[in-house]
Design a protein around this motif. Sequence first.
Motif, PDB file in Angstrom:
ATOM      1  N   HIS A 253       0.831  -1.204   0.000  1.00 14.29           N
ATOM      2  CA  HIS A 253       0.000   0.000   0.000  1.00 14.29           C
ATOM      3  C   HIS A 253       0.870   1.261   0.000  1.00 14.29           C
ATOM      4  O   HIS A 253       0.594   2.213  -0.741  1.00 14.29           O
ATOM      5  CB  HIS A 253      -0.916   0.000   1.222  1.00 14.29           C
ATOM      6  CG  HIS A 253      -1.760   1.238   1.345  1.00 14.29           C
ATOM      7  ND1 HIS A 253      -2.762   1.546   0.455  1.00 14.29           N
ATOM      8  CD2 HIS A 253      -1.718   2.264   2.245  1.00 14.29           C
ATOM      9  CE1 HIS A 253      -3.319   2.697   0.800  1.00 14.29           C
ATOM     10  NE2 HIS A 253      -2.695   3.155   1.880  1.00 14.29           N
ATOM     11  N   GLN A 254       1.916   1.264   0.821  1.00 12.22           N
ATOM     12  CA  GLN A 254       2.802   2.432   0.877  1.00 12.22           C
ATOM     13  C   GLN A 254       3.511   2.648  -0.464  1.00 12.22           C
ATOM     14  O   GLN A 254       3.666   3.786  -0.922  1.00 12.22           O
ATOM     15  CB  GLN A 254       3.832   2.269   1.995  1.00 12.22           C
ATOM     16  CG  GLN A 254       3.248   2.122   3.393  1.00 12.22           C
ATOM     17  CD  GLN A 254       2.376   3.298   3.808  1.00 12.22           C
ATOM     18  OE1 GLN A 254       2.773   4.451   3.659  1.00 12.22           O
ATOM     19  NE2 GLN A 254       1.180   3.018   4.305  1.00 12.22           N
ATOM     20  N   LEU A 255       3.946   1.567  -1.107  1.00  4.99           N
ATOM     21  CA  LEU A 255       4.608   1.687  -2.407  1.00  4.99           C
ATOM     22  C   LEU A 255       3.660   2.244  -3.464  1.00  4.99           C
ATOM     23  O   LEU A 255       4.046   3.112  -4.268  1.00  4.99           O
ATOM     24  CB  LEU A 255       5.154   0.332  -2.855  1.00  4.99           C
ATOM     25  CG  LEU A 255       6.403  -0.157  -2.127  1.00  4.99           C
ATOM     26  CD1 LEU A 255       6.637  -1.638  -2.393  1.00  4.99           C
ATOM     27  CD2 LEU A 255       7.626   0.658  -2.545  1.00  4.99           C
ATOM     28  N   LEU A 256       2.435   1.769  -3.471  1.00  4.96           N
ATOM     29  CA  LEU A 256       1.468   2.271  -4.442  1.00  4.96           C
ATOM     30  C   LEU A 256       1.087   3.716  -4.144  1.00  4.96           C
ATOM     31  O   LEU A 256       0.841   4.512  -5.066  1.00  4.96           O
ATOM     32  CB  LEU A 256       0.231   1.373  -4.462  1.00  4.96           C
ATOM     33  CG  LEU A 256       0.488  -0.062  -4.958  1.00  4.96           C
ATOM     34  CD1 LEU A 256      -0.787  -0.894  -4.870  1.00  4.96           C
ATOM     35  CD2 LEU A 256       1.028  -0.065  -6.394  1.00  4.96           C
ATOM     36  N   GLN A 257       1.061   4.071  -2.872  1.00  2.00           N
ATOM     37  CA  GLN A 257       0.810   5.460  -2.500  1.00  2.00           C
ATOM     38  C   GLN A 257       1.950   6.364  -2.966  1.00  2.00           C
ATOM     39  O   GLN A 257       1.731   7.500  -3.380  1.00  2.00           O
ATOM     40  CB  GLN A 257       0.632   5.581  -0.981  1.00  2.00           C
ATOM     41  CG  GLN A 257      -0.706   5.086  -0.468  1.00  2.00           C
ATOM     42  CD  GLN A 257      -1.847   5.969  -0.935  1.00  2.00           C
ATOM     43  OE1 GLN A 257      -2.579   5.627  -1.856  1.00  2.00           O
ATOM     44  NE2 GLN A 257      -1.980   7.129  -0.319  1.00  2.00           N
ATOM     45  N   LEU A 258       3.171   5.850  -2.882  1.00  3.70           N
ATOM     46  CA  LEU A 258       4.321   6.612  -3.368  1.00  3.70           C
ATOM     47  C   LEU A 258       4.184   6.875  -4.871  1.00  3.70           C
ATOM     48  O   LEU A 258       4.433   7.992  -5.348  1.00  3.70           O
ATOM     49  CB  LEU A 258       5.608   5.842  -3.087  1.00  3.70           C
ATOM     50  CG  LEU A 258       6.917   6.542  -3.438  1.00  3.70           C
ATOM     51  CD1 LEU A 258       7.161   7.722  -2.513  1.00  3.70           C
ATOM     52  CD2 LEU A 258       8.087   5.564  -3.357  1.00  3.70           C
ATOM     53  N   ALA A 259       3.775   5.840  -5.619  1.00  3.69           N
ATOM     54  CA  ALA A 259       3.559   6.007  -7.056  1.00  3.69           C
ATOM     55  C   ALA A 259       2.449   7.030  -7.326  1.00  3.69           C
ATOM     56  O   ALA A 259       2.567   7.872  -8.224  1.00  3.69           O
ATOM     57  CB  ALA A 259       3.208   4.661  -7.684  1.00  3.69           C
TER      58      ALA A 259
END
Length: 467
Positions: A22-28
Amino acid sequence: MQSTSINEIPLGVTQSLEWRRHQLLQLAKMAQDHAEEWLQAIAADLGRPIAETHLMEIGPVVERAVVSAALLETWAAPEVFTNVVLDWQKSWKPTVYRAAKGVVLIVGPWNYPMILILQPLSGAIAAGCCAVVKPSEVAPRFASLLAKLLPRYLDPSAFRVVLGGPDIGARMMEYRWDHVFFTGGEKIGRIIAAAAGKLLTPVTLELGGKSPVIIDSKYDIKLAAKRILWGKIANCGQLCVSPDHVYIAREKQEELIAALKECCHQFFPDGALGSGSIGHIVNETHFNRLKSLLARTQGTIVLGGQTDDKLGMEPTIVAEVTADDSLMEEELFGPILPILPVNSIEDAISRIRSGPHPLMMYVFTNDQEIKKNVLANTISGQITFNDTLSELAVKELPFGGIGASGSGYYNSRYGFDTFSYLRSSIDMPRDAEQSLEFRYPPFTEEKVAFLRTTTFMNIPSNLQVNK
């Protein structure tokens, strides 16, 4: 000082692969949703054309965060070694876990402020770490935007931005981090390494240096010139892997100069200054440094050399440069390209070997023997054949220096590895006890005889390897 406990997050939350994804996709999403704001901030700080920022910063940040999220389960999976250990150890369930190092500090540079902060941050997130990021004060608009947006998208109890100059950077290094990741110049890298060493903090240094170019006389000189000039003008030469200087046979120097002039006219038909297709030097300090290097050169300026009052500098080619010239004193980090004529490929290799290990080498040749020769007789963080900069686009490759150009690696899986550590494990079964009797006293003759078998195993005189 005590350990930096920025994370008020409940213990174990960052170990969740779902949370990390979730954090990685939020970063994107943060990069994508505010693309126009990132473009404007970076353009204001660096004067960089928006096309370059799409190509080399925003696009890669989005893509690599999404890919990391998709591959996270594979990267983080425990590795079981029952197929490779000795038969009598198989029941022990030998396993390696990849565990997060903890709370990490990421210190970024000004020249590519977005990708050189958010790409290592992606690795820290994927590994399950918490992180503090400190962007460079030399790119203030980007830094302010990052400080505003990051807590809106990422868990603020696990990820924070700290703004400030060198004094704040020094203060941050007084804390006990679980890993420090620094991208910047060698001078500050030494300070970071010394400060980290006091607390035995593991550190990754992504530095730079003078990345050389070798051109084989038999290679297409016009094509080499086009690809080298493109690599040199990216971000107005302010890139740690920018082609720094060129080695070419003396009899080919004029042909290369003519090709570079032709390419420069193609890229900037109405002149580079004010074209909107090349950035400017970041500030007056770096601008004056470059002008000083040019003023002191003993080489011949054959193209460019002009500047404007907006910190603009033309792509500048300097011929007949020698090893002791002002342009060879330090990493140029600007749109100046010295040409050093040599007698042979071996001459170029010898000169490269005499200096610090570069972060990147560029070699233009179709001759496989020359490629083997360069690979065997030089040391560099990376080496690219027949192009410049494009190796950065391959997300599956590790990126890092060696010696003065840095230590440690990152990029996708390698970023995950940098912020993880390997935690080995066995689980000894109860019924293995009979096979362990040899280790317990009293050490009878039979036990000693058994223990001698490995010490005095047969050592072959010439081991045959199956290919």
